[in-house]
Design an enzyme around this catalytic site. Structure first.
Site, PDB file in Angstrom:
ATOM      1  N   GLU A  82      41.456  44.882  44.993  1.00  0.00           N
ATOM      2  CA  GLU A  82      41.288  44.231  46.163  1.00  0.00           C
ATOM      3  C   GLU A  82      39.721  44.300  46.702  1.00  0.00           C
ATOM      4  OE1 GLU A  82      43.906  42.981  46.566  1.00  0.00           O
ATOM      5  OE2 GLU A  82      45.473  44.151  45.829  1.00  0.00           O
ATOM      6  N   ASP A 104      41.470  34.216  41.445  1.00  0.00           N
ATOM      7  CA  ASP A 104      42.644  34.871  40.446  1.00  0.00           C
ATOM      8  C   ASP A 104      42.565  33.851  39.435  1.00  0.00           C
ATOM      9  OD1 ASP A 104      42.992  36.971  42.287  1.00  0.00           O
ATOM     10  OD2 ASP A 104      44.518  35.926  43.308  1.00  0.00           O
TER      11      ASP A 104
END
Length: 507
Positions: free
Chosen positions: A193, A332
């Site tokens: 994160e 991602d």
């Protein structure tokens, strides 16, 4: 576009590959389907693209983060057998769709045929290159310098919320796991994160980590170069949001174009996605059939736009700082092919076009070697989540998960010392369950209300398993603890080499 000299600046593409741990026969809301979709539609085509560009003599194509959790799944024999079955089923579903759409719109018939061919290519690629897992595929790409690999801590925890001994153990375990699979520990990590707390760089330096990624706001948007953190020689790279958000932002981005394939609209009998986006407010039943010609035109248009955006950004940064600049765009991996069907084609167009107009495409390692390093910086506590702070992972919605995670860590560190001469499989499993309880995925799903019940259930299951084993260890019931650990070990299949003695000795 007017070509510019490569010395004007560099572009780093960073892809982060991560999916939550799905236990064998697990109960993810879409089952293991998500893993297999990402495998077929993202990992296979992205790796194939890297291999093809490498065959043309290219190097330093992109920086790829692969979390230890995902690496374990992509090497797992159960997952390998299952994805092979899934690929075969994909081809059967395409054949069924061809019959179902016989006499329908020609675009639907063409789609069924294209899906059948794509499934066939994926099967061939999997059977010839991937049958022993991802690691034998990835290692040659790393060894040849085509990609720079980023690692991370085991089980993807939000590191700022970990007790220091647990944080150290998780990081060392994750790096060691990558070394076992690839032959070397990575020098860089994509911190889960992008979570950062002041002082983390000291633990990174001790673990051999030399570079990591933060989100742009942590550097107040000054992302033109890597920056040494504090008094360490560990450098951070900031994600350039001005460029990154051209592709995928919280509110907009290329994948929402009306010509692209719609991710959310299914033909439920076949499981295929036959529609284009058509419009943001168009209901599924009114979506137009997917047209690859329109989609290809959108890919070309958006690749040109992105290349122009990178050029403009580099020129602006050079004018501001008086030196060649760096742009880091990070996403991602699953965006390319899984969420965004045309993503791999767009990615190839961009990676080909940027060098043609004079921009150096490189890795984080290559950016340092090219001199893109600025002055030291003191980083604030940050992440790449909402608000760019920690609210996604320690906010009010997940206060119960945070409390459980803290209690698990305290209980783990308070257990009787382990004999360092003897490896204990019960301790190994106990630590594995503790780390899985601490995965950041659970808090993310709850905060974002994405399968929140599943996330809470998974956190509770692992927390309860940890508590059960910890009670047996404290009571000295070693035989029972080992039998129970063996049962649990057969269910998760994760990090069989994890040795709890590293935590005992470190704490």
């Amino acid at each position: 576009m007017t070509p510019v000299p490569a010395e004007e600046g560099s572009f780093c593409l960073v892809l982060h590959s991560h999916l939550p741990w799905l236990p064998h026969h697990g109960a993810w809301p879409v089952g293991e389907e998500w893993l297999y979709q990402a495998w077929a539609h993202s990992y296979l085509p992205v790796v194939d693209l890297v291999r093809r560009l490498g065959a043309e003599g290219r190097t330093d194509l992109l920086t790829l983060g692969v979390t230890p959790v995902l690496a374990a799944q992509l090497d797992d024999p159960y997952a390998l057998r299952s994805v092979h079955d899934w690929l075969g089923n994909w081809q059967l579903r395409a054949r069924f769709a061809a019959g179902r759409w016989r006499g329908a719109d020609p675009l639907l018939r063409d789609l069924a045929a294209a899906e059948h061919r794509a499934a066939g290519r994926a099967l061939e690629e999997f059977e010839t290159r991937w049958r022993h897992g991802f690691s034998p595929v990835l290692r040659p790409l790393v060894d040849a310098g085509l990609v720079e690999l980023l690692g991370g801590p085991a089980t993807h925890p939000f590191q700022p919320l970990l007790r220091e001994p647990v944080r150290r153990f998780a990081l060392h375990t994750g790096l060691a796991d990558t070394a076992r699979r690839i032959g070397r520990a990575p020098a860089g990590i994509w911190a889960p994160e992008c979570g950062y707390a002041p002082g983390l760089e000291r633990g990174y330096a001790a673990a051999g980590v030399r570079r990591f990624l933060v989100d742009g706001p942590a550097l107040r948007g000054d992302t033109h170069a890597a920056r040494p953190v504090g008094e360490s020689d560990v450098v951070c790279f900031g994600r350039d949001l001005e460029v990154t958000y051209r592709v995928w932002s919280p509110k907009a981005g290329y994948p929402g174009d009306p010509a692209y394939r719609d991710f959310h609209t299914f033909d439920h009998p076949s499981g295929l996605k036959p529609s284009r986006v058509t419009g943001k407010h168009v209901p599924p039943e009114r979506k137009r059939p997917y047209d690859p010609v329109l989609a290809a035109a959108a890919v070309a248009r958006h690749a040109d736009d992105f290349v122009g955006t990178v050029l403009a950004r580099l020129r602006s940064l050079r004018e501001r700082h008086g030196r060649p600049a760096l742009v880091v765009a990070a996403y991602d991996t699953e965006l390319f092919g899984h969420w965004w069907h045309e993503g791999p084609a767009w990615l190839e167009a961009v990676l080909r076009r940027l060098p043609e107009v004079g921009v150096r495409v490189t890795t984080l390692r290559g950016a340092i070697e090219a001199g893109h390093v600025g002055d030291p910086v003191e980083l604030p506590a940050s992440s790449w989540g909402s608000g760019k702070d920690w609210r996604v992972w320690d906010g009010e919605q997940v206060s119960d998960l945070v409390a459980v995670g803290a209690a698990v860590q305290d209980e783990l560190l308070a257990l009787p010392a382990q004999d360092p001469r003897v490896r204990d499989p019960a301790r190994d499993q106990l630590v594995r369950e503790a780390l899985l309880t601490l995965s950041s995925d659970w808090a993310f799903m709850v905060t974002k209300d994405s399968a929140a019940d599943y996330a809470r259930r998974r956190a509770k299951v692992h927390g309860d398993r940890f508590g059960e084993l910890a009670s047996l260890v404290r009571a000295g019931q070693d035989a029972r603890a080992r039998r129970r650990a063996a049962d649990l070990r057969g269910e998760d299949g994760l990090f069989g080499h994890l040795d709890a003695r590293g935590l005992s000795c470190g704490s």
